[in-house]
Motif scaffolding. Structure first.
Motif, PDB file in Angstrom:
ATOM      1  N   ASP A 198       0.832  -1.212   0.000  1.00  0.00           N
ATOM      2  CA  ASP A 198       0.000   0.000   0.000  1.00  0.00           C
ATOM      3  C   ASP A 198       0.858   1.251   0.000  1.00  0.00           C
ATOM      4  O   ASP A 198       0.582   2.215  -0.729  1.00  0.00           O
ATOM      5  N   THR A 199       1.888   1.251   0.830  1.00  0.00           N
ATOM      6  CA  THR A 199       2.755   2.427   0.923  1.00  0.00           C
ATOM      7  C   THR A 199       3.514   2.653  -0.373  1.00  0.00           C
ATOM      8  O   THR A 199       3.669   3.802  -0.826  1.00  0.00           O
ATOM      9  N   THR A 200       3.964   1.576  -1.005  1.00  0.00           N
ATOM     10  CA  THR A 200       4.664   1.697  -2.288  1.00  0.00           C
ATOM     11  C   THR A 200       3.771   2.361  -3.328  1.00  0.00           C
ATOM     12  O   THR A 200       4.230   3.217  -4.100  1.00  0.00           O
ATOM     13  N   GLU A 201       2.499   1.986  -3.350  1.00  0.00           N
ATOM     14  CA  GLU A 201       1.559   2.577  -4.304  1.00  0.00           C
ATOM     15  C   GLU A 201       1.361   4.065  -4.025  1.00  0.00           C
ATOM     16  O   GLU A 201       1.358   4.891  -4.946  1.00  0.00           O
ATOM     17  N   ILE A 202       1.216   4.424  -2.742  1.00  0.00           N
ATOM     18  CA  ILE A 202       1.033   5.840  -2.393  1.00  0.00           C
ATOM     19  C   ILE A 202       2.263   6.644  -2.767  1.00  0.00           C
ATOM     20  O   ILE A 202       2.167   7.748  -3.338  1.00  0.00           O
ATOM     21  N   VAL A 203       3.444   6.110  -2.468  1.00  0.00           N
ATOM     22  CA  VAL A 203       4.683   6.816  -2.796  1.00  0.00           C
ATOM     23  C   VAL A 203       4.827   6.964  -4.312  1.00  0.00           C
ATOM     24  O   VAL A 203       5.260   8.015  -4.809  1.00  0.00           O
ATOM     25  N   ARG A 204       4.448   5.926  -5.061  1.00  0.00           N
ATOM     26  CA  ARG A 204       4.534   6.008  -6.523  1.00  0.00           C
ATOM     27  C   ARG A 204       3.690   7.164  -7.044  1.00  0.00           C
ATOM     28  O   ARG A 204       4.139   7.942  -7.901  1.00  0.00           O
ATOM     29  N   ILE A 205       2.484   7.301  -6.509  1.00  0.00           N
ATOM     30  CA  ILE A 205       1.599   8.386  -6.935  1.00  0.00           C
ATOM     31  C   ILE A 205       2.203   9.745  -6.586  1.00  0.00           C
ATOM     32  O   ILE A 205       2.216  10.674  -7.412  1.00  0.00           O
TER      33      ILE A 205
END
Length: 342
Positions: A198-205
């Motif tokens: 989840d955190t990886t996805e948020i950081v990617r955005i």
């Protein structure tokens, strides 16, 4: 060194048989490793136990030292008294311990104003995030904290800086909708117990939207959270069901359950104790994965394994995906007690 799921380490623990073994269905338990206590939790519990030995009972603890009822009750039975706020402490001559989740700056400031002697059991990896927040603020960056509203760690991290200095980002939708308040450079930090994916996805955005956003030199999600999630990812696809031993208010335990579901296990449950097992949920299973959140003691894992031995002919295999040998220093005031206990 990391091992894939094909490198199972046999660890059949035996145990007393109840009734006729031939009448019990077979069950393979895949035991995740690492699991359970991390170095920060172990340190926090040691601080309470050593403080009780050095200063005697009672010792006051602000908030649950870690999110596990069994641990809290064990420490309460030894003389720890748990409070939510310093104002609840009736005497001022007893030690006060701050929980592993960390506290806002206002808490130690209030303790000093009241002449309280306090010991800080904040996990050093949480303290690292606090320092990052303060450095970003000193460099006049606009700070985004990825985390869950209301969690004590998030409250503590946001409380290191003046109100409004940190904006909480809880979801990918929050990251997509966020609009900077100023023209300052952005920076992101995170709660240590989040879902890695989840955190990886948020950081990617965030990085797609704000390419120059400053990020931690080293991932804020702690090694223990990452390691336990990776172990569950390895075990879940091979399991008919997964049990995560942990408390419902434990963020890292809840994330482990979610990881198990996302990794292909149709039945993933969070349990605190063996008496919570709904046996109908496990009817007909042949393989069971078991992990434990970072604040769950191993004795609770053993309790649940023993409960399954009552109903199944059990073999246990340990699935090891990482080795952990990290330890954190105790506060100076307790190091003499810690050395004596070794």
């Amino acid at each position: 060194m990391t091992y894939s799921s094909k490198h199972f380490i046999s660890d059949d623990q035996g145990g007393l048989m109840h009734g006729n073994a031939a009448t019990k269905p077979s069950l393979k338990i895949l035991l995740c490793a690492p699991r359970g206590f991390c170095a920060g939790v172990d340190r926090a519990i040691q601080i309470v136990e050593l403080a009780l030995r050095k200063y005697g009972a009672p010792v006051y603890v602000r908030h649950e030292i870690v999110h596990n009822k069994f641990v809290v009750e064990s420490l309460r039975n030894k003389g720890a008294i748990f409070v939510e706020e310093l104002d609840e402490i009736p005497v001022k001559d007893r030690p006060v311990i701050f929980s592993a989740h960390g506290v806002p700056k206002s808490v130690p400031e209030a303790a000093e104003q009241q002449n309280l002697f306090y010991l800080d059991a904040t996990c050093p990896l949480v303290s690292k995030v606090h320092k990052e927040a303060m450095i970003h603020n000193k460099r006049e960056r606009e700070i985004l904290l990825i985390g869950h509203a209301g969690h004590p760690e998030v409250i503590g991290t946001m409380g290191q800086l003046p109100a409004g200095a940190v904006t909480l980002i809880e979801t990918a939708e929050d990251a997509r909708a966020y609009e900077p308040k100023t023209d300052k450079q952005l920076a992101w930090i995170s709660q240590t117990t989040l879902s890695v994916d989840d955190t990886t996805e948020i950081v990617r955005i965030l990085k797609e939207r704000f390419p120059d956003i400053a990020e931690p030199h080293k991932d804020d999600i702690c090694y223990a959270t990452t390691n336990r999630q990776e172990a569950v990812k390895d075990v879940a696809p091979h399991s008919d069901a997964v049990i995560v031993v942990g408390a419902p208010n434990s963020s890292n335990s809840q994330r482990l359950r979610e990881v198990a579901e996302r990794s292909g296990c149709k039945k993933a449950v969070l349990l605190q104790r063996a008496h919570e097992i709904d046996w109908a949920d496990f009817d007909g299973i042949q393989t069971l994965g078991i992990s434990a959140g970072a604040s769950a003691p191993e004795v609770l894992v053993e309790e649940i394994v023993d409960a399954f031995r009552q109903h199944f002919e059990v073999t246990v295999e340990t699935v090891t995906t990482a080795r952990e040998d990290i330890a954190f220093n105790l506060p100076r005031e307790l190091r003499d007690m810690g050395a004596a206990a070794e």
